[in-house]
Design an enzyme around this catalytic site. Sequence first.
Site, PDB file in Angstrom:
ATOM      1  N   ASN A 223       1.045  -1.223  -0.087  1.00  0.00           N
ATOM      2  CA  ASN A 223       0.269  -0.137  -0.066  1.00  0.00           C
ATOM      3  C   ASN A 223       0.776   1.366   0.090  1.00  0.00           C
ATOM      4  OD1 ASN A 223       0.571   0.486   3.014  1.00  0.00           O
ATOM      5  ND2 ASN A 223      -0.403  -1.316   3.453  1.00  0.00           N
TER       6      ASN A 223
ATOM      7  N   ASP B 262      -4.038  -5.833   3.963  1.00  0.00           N
ATOM      8  CA  ASP B 262      -6.318  -7.039   4.981  1.00  0.00           C
ATOM      9  C   ASP B 262      -5.912  -8.918   4.795  1.00  0.00           C
ATOM     10  OD1 ASP B 262      -6.449  -5.107   6.798  1.00  0.00           O
ATOM     11  OD2 ASP B 262      -7.895  -4.026   5.369  1.00  0.00           O
TER      12      ASP B 262
ATOM     13  N   LYS C 246       8.615 -16.138 -11.545  1.00  0.00           N
ATOM     14  CA  LYS C 246       7.876 -15.125 -12.002  1.00  0.00           C
ATOM     15  C   LYS C 246       6.766 -15.798 -12.502  1.00  0.00           C
ATOM     16  CE  LYS C 246       8.058 -10.671 -14.596  1.00  0.00           C
ATOM     17  NZ  LYS C 246       8.550 -10.629 -16.029  1.00  0.00           N
TER      18      LYS C 246
ATOM     19  N   PHE D  37      -4.379   2.761  14.961  1.00  0.00           N
ATOM     20  CA  PHE D  37      -4.576   4.085  13.627  1.00  0.00           C
ATOM     21  C   PHE D  37      -5.675   3.776  12.544  1.00  0.00           C
ATOM     22  CE2 PHE D  37      -1.525   7.201  13.377  1.00  0.00           C
ATOM     23  CZ  PHE D  37      -0.632   7.018  14.755  1.00  0.00           C
TER      24      PHE D  37
ATOM     25  N   LYS E 203     -13.749   0.873  15.183  1.00  0.00           N
ATOM     26  CA  LYS E 203     -12.356   0.089  15.480  1.00  0.00           C
ATOM     27  C   LYS E 203     -11.798   0.136  17.093  1.00  0.00           C
ATOM     28  CE  LYS E 203     -11.165   0.158  11.033  1.00  0.00           C
ATOM     29  NZ  LYS E 203     -10.454   1.124   9.755  1.00  0.00           N
TER      30      LYS E 203
ATOM     31  N   LYS F 240     -11.437  -3.573  18.367  1.00  0.00           N
ATOM     32  CA  LYS F 240     -10.362  -3.678  18.984  1.00  0.00           C
ATOM     33  C   LYS F 240      -9.915  -3.836  20.573  1.00  0.00           C
ATOM     34  CE  LYS F 240      -8.699  -3.747  14.013  1.00  0.00           C
ATOM     35  NZ  LYS F 240      -8.240  -3.875  13.094  1.00  0.00           N
TER      36      LYS F 240
HETATM   37  N1  CTP Z   1      -3.952  -3.615  11.898  1.00  0.00           N
HETATM   38  C1  CTP Z   1      -3.477  -4.656  12.185  1.00  0.00           C
HETATM   39  N2  CTP Z   1      -3.770  -6.005  11.554  1.00  0.00           N
HETATM   40  C2  CTP Z   1      -4.767  -5.668  10.648  1.00  0.00           C
HETATM   41  C3  CTP Z   1      -4.480  -4.566   9.859  1.00  0.00           C
HETATM   42  C4  CTP Z   1      -5.032  -3.851  10.922  1.00  0.00           C
HETATM   43  O1  CTP Z   1      -3.632  -4.601  13.873  1.00  0.00           O
HETATM   44  N3  CTP Z   1      -5.016  -7.371   9.124  1.00  0.00           N
HETATM   45  C5  CTP Z   1      -4.036  -2.155  12.469  1.00  0.00           C
HETATM   46  C6  CTP Z   1      -3.504  -1.131  11.763  1.00  0.00           C
HETATM   47  O2  CTP Z   1      -2.208  -1.392  12.719  1.00  0.00           O
HETATM   48  C7  CTP Z   1      -4.417   0.130  12.447  1.00  0.00           C
HETATM   49  C8  CTP Z   1      -6.069  -0.399  12.803  1.00  0.00           C
HETATM   50  O3  CTP Z   1      -5.787  -2.296  13.176  1.00  0.00           O
HETATM   51  O4  CTP Z   1      -3.602   0.096  13.737  1.00  0.00           O
HETATM   52  C9  CTP Z   1      -6.895  -0.362  12.418  1.00  0.00           C
HETATM   53  O5  CTP Z   1      -6.256  -0.700  10.310  1.00  0.00           O
HETATM   54  P1  CTP Z   1      -7.240  -0.202   9.586  1.00  0.00           P
HETATM   55  O6  CTP Z   1      -6.175  -0.526   8.154  1.00  0.00           O
HETATM   56  O7  CTP Z   1      -7.738   1.121   9.306  1.00  0.00           O
HETATM   57  O8  CTP Z   1      -8.292  -0.447  10.235  1.00  0.00           O
HETATM   58  P2  CTP Z   1      -8.587  -2.533   9.488  1.00  0.00           P
HETATM   59  O9  CTP Z   1      -8.905  -3.300  10.475  1.00  0.00           O
HETATM   60  O10 CTP Z   1      -7.991  -2.647   8.170  1.00  0.00           O
HETATM   61  O11 CTP Z   1     -10.238  -2.246   8.567  1.00  0.00           O
HETATM   62  P3  CTP Z   1     -10.860  -1.566   7.361  1.00  0.00           P
HETATM   63  O12 CTP Z   1      -9.368  -2.138   5.983  1.00  0.00           O
HETATM   64  O13 CTP Z   1     -11.908  -2.351   6.564  1.00  0.00           O
HETATM   65  O14 CTP Z   1     -10.690  -0.617   6.545  1.00  0.00           O
END
Ligand code: CTP
Length: 425
Positions: free
Chosen positions: A215, A282, A296, A330, A344, A348
């Site tokens: 990303n 994700d 590859k 975050f 969240k 969490k």
């Molecule tokens: N995070 C994590 N593990 C994952 C995804 C995210 O620990 N697999 C943590 C990120 O580091 C951040 C928080 O969860 O501190 C929220 O991440 P974010 O990407 O905003 O949310 P997601 O839980 O991934 O949900 P979505 O992508 O659907 O918004």
Amino acid sequence: MRRFENKRILIGVTGGIAAYKVCDLIRMLYNEGASEVVTMMTPSAKGFIAPLTLETLSKSFVYQNNDENTVDGIPAHIALAQDMDVLVIVPASANTIAKMAHGMADNIVTTTAITFTDKPIVIVPAMNTRMWDNPLVQKNLRVLKSLENISIVPPEIGDLACGEFGEGKLASLDTIMLYIYQAIHPQRRLYRDKRVVVTAGGTREPIDSVRCITNRSSGKMGVAIADELFAMGADVLLLHTLPGLDRPYRIIRLETVEELARYTKRNFKEADGLVMAAAVSDFQLAKSQKSKTPGKIKKSDTFTLDLVKTEDILSQIGPKKKEHQFVVGFAAEYNHVLMHAREKLERKELDMIVANDISRSDIGFGSDFNEVTILFRDKERFDLPKAEKYIIARQLLVHLYQKFLAKREEEPEGEEEALESHTSE
Ligand code: CTP
């Protein structure tokens, strides 16, 4: 960054080949907002760098003699100790270190150092490995380190000017800057004795040996938080995915969600807190699609990737954290920022969440600036207006401290006032 805004920095140069690096340091300090950089030299430093060079770069008089200069009728070493905010001895030779450890004052640098009793001194040693390893040098450094206002910047291991390889090379300029910043930081003891794990940057999930899912996170916010924590006295471990990062605190570079999960969980056990600023992927390739042999994937007209959800690291850590531990997450959101962030925070089981609006191009991803809202479980919230990421990092760490840590322990002496002045910024 403007970390040295309105700061007056005094540099004492001693005899060492690394003296030429002071030129870049002066530039960097001015670039980061220092209002004045003044230099002084020991007699042997003049064999390594010309006073005129320092005078030109620092735009200021170079102090060279102990007894000849006065400032408005006051002896130079007294005036400098009164006027300047921090003294940096760089490079610090074994000779000057020995003199300082024994309270000697035989040139302008050592005399000013002995007068600098109520302000920070940063000593940046550089010397041959055998000199550095000499128990006498180490003993002198221990004596200096035991003083509350003195910090020592450890030298690096590398190629030395004498042709040898080993410990003794002047620390990198970024490291020296961070130590000077720490020395003048208004909350330099706020996180003292706290061990904090910080994660930063976007993870990479391999598709094949060449490609990956990642990303656009630059990791700047996470690194700014780790730097601020270091400057606030914490024992920092930064787990990151960024190339070429060089820091004086512990850093571990990794790539995948699986690695990040493993290292975060393992290190959080012994930590006081976690700040999860990493942009965690994700999705990862489904096991069925993972190739057993490196290679590859050849191009074709269409290609479908079979993806599955990665493990959510924070969701596993949040509910299990111990009473004394804090967990900060975050939330990177495009719309309904606060609503998603609060969801969240609850789901969490975090102590605090930092909501980031990623729909704006002037802040967040890749930018040096950010503008965030921080939310707590008791519904308290703080809007942090647009500012450089290090300012945002500092503010959110102060709020975190006030909310969680201040209640659990007596505030370190002298920090109370600094906190008030800061949060009203
Ligand atoms: N995070 C994590 N593990 C994952 C995804 C995210 O620990 N697999 C943590 C990120 O580091 C951040 C928080 O969860 O501190 C929220 O991440 P974010 O990407 O905003 O949310 P997601 O839980 O991934 O949900 P979505 O992508 O659907 O918004």
